[in-house]
Write an enzyme that holds these catalytic residues in place. Structure first.
Site, mmCIF file in Angstrom:
data_model
loop_
_atom_site.group_PDB
_atom_site.id
_atom_site.type_symbol
_atom_site.label_atom_id
_atom_site.label_comp_id
_atom_site.label_asym_id
_atom_site.label_seq_id
_atom_site.Cartn_x
_atom_site.Cartn_y
_atom_site.Cartn_z
ATOM 1 C CD GLU A 1 -3.026 -0.964 0.140
ATOM 2 O OE1 GLU A 1 -3.071 0.086 -0.537
ATOM 3 O OE2 GLU A 1 -3.806 -1.913 -0.035
ATOM 4 C CG ASP B 1 -5.762 -7.680 -7.774
ATOM 5 O OD1 ASP B 1 -4.766 -7.957 -7.091
ATOM 6 O OD2 ASP B 1 -6.540 -6.762 -7.468
ATOM 7 C CD GLU C 1 -14.795 -5.755 -1.594
ATOM 8 O OE1 GLU C 1 -13.687 -5.793 -1.031
ATOM 9 O OE2 GLU C 1 -14.963 -5.267 -2.731
ATOM 10 C CD GLU D 1 -10.398 -2.359 -8.327
ATOM 11 O OE1 GLU D 1 -9.344 -2.180 -7.681
ATOM 12 O OE2 GLU D 1 -11.524 -2.057 -7.871
#
Length: 633
Positions: free
Chosen positions: A126, A266, A359, A380
């Site tokens: 992050e 991902d 989710e 996304e």
């Protein structure tokens, strides 16, 4: 009746239809709305701009300098490191919107006040994608006149901060596998009790930011450690070229063997392709082609994607999770459009059903997965919508953007910003706003409608092509960044200062008093010309042209470009010291078609941010010739 009913449910869900059952009959109702016009796209773009400032102003007034905003209670909270996370994450969005005043103020404040010598343990992943990426993107915008957002007072402070932050994260990479720990303390390094388990995405999604830092600082260590991490993960792939979700960074053993394109994996796929596009490193494209081929073979259940065991390919989860929604956008970059269109339609059908994407959505029961009902303002699906509209110009994607904007405005907007949705079925708001809402969600939505209205922004009309990081940060494909491996011979090339030698040519052209005849040539004596930041330190008062001269042109051979000799071959073959002093060389590079040149395999780059068709279905071949024109007197 049950089997036909289930098939009708699946396909009508994808088509966005309303289904009514009555006895043995099925009634399908479909409503249509008018497509978004160019004029409406302008209005929607302005609405998104207002959306950004509603959230950004709420953060600056009620939360700054804390990391993130609590938009219901109008308070701040520190969620990462306590260093103005949302402001840093929003910098290039401010620049994209053309807000020179706030961009300048923000850059100056960060340069004067931000420090990383704090006793905080932070996520390597992050911190890299949000903080390091935000600083580097803003640095490249603030320091470059070509962007139109040059900050006059700026003197590289953000780059210095980025380098300091990255060096503080380097201890995380000190593992037997090269795969980094998930967390690191910014003063003390890795705690002895730190978990040895990290996600594939966490270890494999660092290459863009660290690689760019290496090019800007002329220090290869950052790129080396992140490439080692990628290679460490890929070396432990299964025999069918799938990777799991979590791995032990010491033993290299997979602790979770579920393979998929969503949670925990991902952006590993994403950065394989983007690292190749940004840096031209062929190893990344070779890995991406193998990984992509395996994903499409074992994970793709047209139009959905499932999770399987990485070794046996046995089905584990028939689940759509919201992080999978980036995949159609990645497929656009890879040139695989048709499956991207079908998958996007399926994913968007879930959004239309609930107003947001949960989710988790169970493909077996066609319902929200228990415990995965939230929507944390993820970007996304909007990102993929933008890329598909950019590639196809199909108005359906503007229509989809309009629907998503309406959902955010009516379901997520709250007092001081935009709220997480804790339950997509009942649209229950939660008092939290992730920084990526301003870095990505709003950015991609604004870019979508700007395209529909007629693009007028830094990305479409600026001086460079851009690669988006996984956090949506703008990474320009400048020569300094993208041509570091290319052999070169042209004005303005960058050479490593450690390998530099200075030569002065007296041209004899300037005859008038006060004119200078000095042309300074900086040449790299080695076999390659590495492009890095270089400013000549000697003789600053002497004006002249600075160029890099490097022998060898093998990059052209690799990528289907042939370098032809100039008309004056004897002049070209001479070294700079042997050339006549009364000649000034002017170099311009012209790429022309040459159907007689030898064919060389390469990946074709398209003229837009859609960077090319690189999937394994077939690499295109192109022939070309690069001619250097020398003009002399």
């Amino acid at each position: 009746m049950e089997a036909p009913k289930r098939m009708v449910q699946i396909w009508m869900l994808i088509l966005g239809a309303v289904i009514i059952y009555s006895d043995d009959h099925i009634f399908i109702l479909r409503t249509f709305s008018e497509s978004v016009t160019a004029e409406e796209a302008k209005q929607l773009r302005d609405e998104v701009r207002e959306m950004f400032y509603h959230a950004f102003d709420g953060y600056m007034e009620h939360a700054f300098p804390h990391d993130e905003l609590k938009p219901l209670s109008c308070e701040g909270e520190d969620t990462l490191g306590g260093y103005a996370l949302t402001l840093i994450d929003s910098l290039d969005t401010l620049a994209l919107l053309g807000d020179r005043e706030r961009f300048t103020d923000s850059v100056e404040w960060i340069g004067k006040n931000l420090r990383f010598d704090i006793n905080k343990t932070v996520s390597v992943f992050e911190t890299t994608i949000r903080i390091l990426g935000g600083l580097l993107s803003a640095h490249l915008i603030a320091s470059d006149y070509n962007t139109g957002m040059r900050v006059p007072s700026y003197d590289g402070e953000l780059l210095d901060l980025a380098e300091d932050l990255a060096r503080r994260m380097l201890p995380a990479f000190d593992t037997p596998t090269g795969i980094p720990f998930g967390s690191v303390n910014l003063i003390h390094g890795v705690d002895e009790n730190e978990s040895k388990i990290t996600s594939t995405a966490g270890g494999g999604t660092l290459t863009l930011e660290f690689g760019m830092l290496s090019r800007l600082t002329n220090d290869p260590i950052f790129e080396q450690v992140t490439k080692n991490a990628v290679m460490g993960i890929w070396a432990r792939r299964s025999k069918i070229n799938l990777v799991g979700a979590h791995i032990d960074v010491f033993s290299g053993e997979w602790t979770q063997k579920d393979a998929g394109i969503g949670t925990s994996i991902d952006s590993f796929y994403e950065y394989l392709l983007k690292a190749y596009l940004l840096f031209g490193d062929e190893e990344y494209i070779f890995i991406f082609q193998e990984a992509y081929r395996a994903a499409m073979h074992y994970l793709y259940n047209d139009p959905w994607y499932v999770e399987v065991n990485m070794n046996s390919a046995a089905l584990v989860w028939p689940l759509f999770n919201s992080l999978q929604a980036f995949w159609p956008g990645l497929q656009v970059l890879a040139g695989d459009i048709e499956p991207a269109i079908r998958t996007h339609a399926a994913f968007f059908s879930v959004w239309k059903r609930y107003g947001f994407t949960p989710e988790g959505f169970n493909l077996a029961t066609l319902s929200v997965q228990r415990g995965q009902k939230s929507y944390p303002l993820r970007p996304e699906l909007i990102e993929s919508t933008y890329w598909l509209y950019k590639a196809t110009q199909d108005p359906r994607y503007l229509d989809a953007g309009r629907d998503m904007l309406a959902s955010l405005q009516y379901g997520a907007r709250c007092t001081c910003g935009y709220c997480h949705i804790s339950d997509v079925e009942f649209h229950i708001q939660e008092d939290h706003m992730e920084s990526f809402f301003l870095a990505e969600t709003v950015k991609y939505l604004w870019l979508l409608f700007d395209l529909g209205a007629g693009p007028d922004n830094l990305i479409e009309n600026g001086p460079y092509k851009y690669i988006f990081s996984t956090e949506g940060h703008l990474l320009p494909m400048t020569p300094q960044i993208s041509l570091v491996r290319e052999h070169c011979l042209y004005f303005g090339a960058y050479c490593r200062s450690s390998n530099l030698r200075l030569e002065t040519n007296i041209s004899g052209i300037a005859k008038k008093p006060g004119e200078t005849n000095h042309s300074k040539t900086y040449s790299c004596p080695g076999p390659t010309c590495s492009l890095s930041r270089f400013t000549p330190q000697s003789s600053p008062a002497i004006s002249g042209l600075v160029k890099g001269y490097c022998p060898g042109l093998t990059h052209g051979q690799r990528f289907g470009i042939k370098y032809a000799a100039s008309a004056d071959a004897n002049l070209q073959d001479k070294s700079p010291t042997q050339r006549p002093a009364d000649v000034v060389q002017s170099h311009s590079l012209v790429l022309v078609s040459n159907h007689n040149a030898d064919q060389v395999d390469h990946v074709k780059h398209q003229d837009s941010s859609v960077e090319g068709s690189v999937v394994a279905q077939g690499e295109e071949k192109q022939q070309g010739k690069l001619i250097e024109l020398f003009e002399g007197r």
